[in-house]
Design an enzyme around this catalytic site. Structure first.
Site, short mmCIF file in Angstrom:
data_model
loop_
_atom_site.label_atom_id
_atom_site.label_comp_id
_atom_site.label_asym_id
_atom_site.label_seq_id
_atom_site.Cartn_x
_atom_site.Cartn_y
_atom_site.Cartn_z
N TYR A 148 -7.96 -44.20 47.09
CA TYR A 148 -6.82 -43.89 46.23
C TYR A 148 -7.34 -43.22 44.96
O TYR A 148 -8.45 -43.50 44.53
CB TYR A 148 -6.08 -45.18 45.88
CG TYR A 148 -4.71 -44.95 45.32
CD1 TYR A 148 -3.65 -44.61 46.15
CD2 TYR A 148 -4.47 -45.02 43.95
CE1 TYR A 148 -2.39 -44.35 45.65
CE2 TYR A 148 -3.22 -44.77 43.43
CZ TYR A 148 -2.18 -44.44 44.29
OH TYR A 148 -0.94 -44.18 43.77
N PHE A 208 0.89 -36.67 40.91
CA PHE A 208 -0.37 -36.41 41.58
C PHE A 208 -0.80 -37.64 42.38
O PHE A 208 -0.75 -38.75 41.86
CB PHE A 208 -1.44 -36.12 40.53
CG PHE A 208 -2.80 -35.98 41.12
CD1 PHE A 208 -3.27 -34.73 41.52
CD2 PHE A 208 -3.61 -37.09 41.29
CE1 PHE A 208 -4.52 -34.61 42.09
CE2 PHE A 208 -4.87 -36.95 41.85
CZ PHE A 208 -5.32 -35.71 42.25
N GLU A 209 -1.22 -37.43 43.60
CA GLU A 209 -1.74 -38.56 44.38
C GLU A 209 -2.53 -38.02 45.57
O GLU A 209 -2.00 -37.26 46.36
CB GLU A 209 -0.57 -39.41 44.88
CG GLU A 209 -0.97 -40.70 45.54
CD GLU A 209 0.25 -41.56 45.91
OE1 GLU A 209 0.29 -42.73 45.51
OE2 GLU A 209 1.15 -41.06 46.60
N ILE A 210 -3.81 -38.39 45.62
CA ILE A 210 -4.59 -38.12 46.83
C ILE A 210 -5.03 -39.49 47.34
O ILE A 210 -5.52 -40.30 46.56
CB ILE A 210 -5.85 -37.27 46.53
CG1 ILE A 210 -5.46 -35.92 45.92
CG2 ILE A 210 -6.67 -37.04 47.81
CD1 ILE A 210 -6.64 -35.04 45.55
N HIS A 263 2.40 -48.57 44.49
CA HIS A 263 1.10 -48.09 44.97
C HIS A 263 -0.04 -48.59 44.07
O HIS A 263 -1.11 -48.94 44.55
CB HIS A 263 1.06 -46.56 45.01
CG HIS A 263 1.84 -45.96 46.14
ND1 HIS A 263 1.95 -44.61 46.32
CD2 HIS A 263 2.53 -46.54 47.14
CE1 HIS A 263 2.69 -44.37 47.40
NE2 HIS A 263 3.05 -45.52 47.90
#
Ligand code: NAG
Length: 443
Positions: free
Chosen positions: A257, A330-332, A367
């Site tokens: 994450y 933003f999220e990878i 998350h």
């Protein structure tokens, strides 16, 4: 004096011979340059591009990509040359403009939740991501919608993405009230939040979206084939070049994450989220990782929540809400982690408690809490070098050299990382990471 008039005479002679030479060239039998342009035009047709060229509809010519294509394919300037259109652009085929970066690709995709009406905001985001990164990597892109995508959406996004595009519809079970939700109670909450002017407090679709992003997007059939995802929302602004493959970084370093901004959540939207979390911790101690980041979430060992979360999600686009405020996020992350029993148990436990509807839980805190509790600290990554704008906060990389190397266009004094409302310092302290050089100057 004498040398001055001598120079004058030389100029006149020069001009005379110049004109003479031009005359000979124009009347000689040298092949004219025009046919070869026509030939090139024949080879470089807009059919090479994956967007099919069809006549533009009469009513909206300016917004139609075909109309743009038409503007580039001007009418033949010389009738004798035949019917092949002459392009007024440099004749390079589009694929030659973006050489692919060497090296292997990770099993990964971009993913975007959008409605047909979001097309222009999404187009802007895709263009930013492609220009700064993906034009050299050509990763796929998955688009999800609770309604079927229309032709315009598909045509435009297909033309912008350098990788393959996939379009999917969200199953109705993932975008509706679960059976155990008391509709009367949920409606009363929305009415109350509307009166208290809580942002998106009265929106039903916003709640469905937060629940979908929290618990379902990674289980959509189109995402089964991928291991990593990068969420992109409408109207993203990327300030710097991305000079390496973040997916590969995540994979090589076993990160699950990642984030670029962190902040405190509006407490009014999550009054009982921490109670639900504590209930889950008690019911499933086996899922809580011994090297967790509880200290990121709580200042008292887990008794109360400090509201810190990684900014990952909760897009606020006009079509999902009645407001025009936007959050571009933003999220990878790793899809297999989200599909793990630990994460699914966590989501289902929260979902049973009903806070997505009885309050307005966002997917960002969900998350973030999950990543902080279920993952070891080392699995969470802060991308200092990915510069991002999330209304009203900016992540502009700390470090003068870094910003120049990455050709950033953000103002470093806008950087939010080390300011009082950011939780990023806390993340650095907890992980005993040294902060980037120059951080004090931005605090
Ligand atoms: C990519 O990852 C998914 C999920 O882990 C897996 O099912 C799939 O087989 C992988 N594909 C490749 C080509 O490795």
């Amino acid at each position: 004096m004498a040398t001055g008039s001598g120079r004058y005479l030389r100029y006149i002679l020069f001009a005379f011979f110049g004109i003479l030479i031009l005359y000979f060239i124009s009347t000689s039998s040298l092949p004219s340059y025009t046919p070869s342009i026509a030939e090139a035009a024949g080879k470089l047709s807009w059919d090479d591009i994956k967007v099919p060229v069809t006549p533009p509809p009469a009513e909206k010519p300016a917004a139609d990509p075909d109309a743009v294509a038409d503007a580039f394919t001007s009418k033949p300037q010389n009738p004798q040359l035949g019917t092949s259109p002459l392009p007024s652009i440099t004749p390079l085929s589009p694929s030659e403009l973006s050489p692919a970066a060497p090296g292997e690709r990770v099993n990964a995709t971009f993913v975007t939740l959008a409605r047909n009406s979001d097309i222009w905001e999404i187009a802007r985001s895709i263009r930013q991501v492609e220009d700064r990164f993906n034009r050299n990597y050509n990763y796929d892109w998955v688009f999800l919608n609770d309604k079927p995508f229309d032709d315009q959406f598909i045509k435009i996004t297909t033309s912008l993405v350098s990788g393959k595009t996939h379009y999917g519809e969200i199953p109705v079970e993932h975008w509706s009230f679960p059976s155990w939700i008391d509709q009367k109670k949920a409606e009363a909450v929305r009415e109350d939040m509307r009166r208290r002017k809580i942002i998106y407090g009265d929106s039903i679709s916003y709640r469905h979206m937060c629940r979908f992003e929290s618990g379902f997007f990674f289980r959509h059939p189109l995402l089964h084939q991928f291991e990593y995802y990068w969420r992109v929302e409408p109207s993203v602004e990327l300030f710097c070049d991305i000079h390496y493959d973040p997916f590969k970084y995540m994979k090589d370093n076993k990160k699950k994450y990642s984030f670029v901004l962190s902040l405190y959540e509006y407490v009014e939207t999550i009054p009982t989220l921490w109670e639900s979390t504590k209930k889950f911790i008690k019911a499933h101690p086996e899922h809580i990782h011994p090297e967790n980041s509880m200290a990121f979430l709580s200042d008292d060992g887990g008794d109360t929540y400090n509201k810190c979360h990684f900014v990952s999600s909760t897009p606020m686009t006009p079509s999902f809400t009645t407001n025009t405020y936007q959050w571009s996020n933003f999220e990878i992350g790793n899809l297999d982690w989200l599909r793990s029993k630990a994460y699914i148990d966590f989501f289902e436990s929260l979902d049973q408690d009903g806070g997505f509807f009885y309050e307005r839980w966002g997917d960002a805190p969900v998350h973030s809490i999950a990543a902080s509790l279920l993952l070891p600290r080392d699995d969470i990554h802060f991308f200092n070098d990915i510069a991002y704008y999330h209304v009203p906060f900016t992540h502009c990389p700390t470090g003068d050299d870094l910003r120049l190397k990455l050709r950033c266009h953000c103002n470093p004094s806008d950087n939010f990382d080390w300011k009082g409302y950011s939780c990023t310092s806390r993340f650095f302290d907890l992980n005993k990471l040294s902060k980037p050089v120059g951080w004090e100057g931005q605090a």
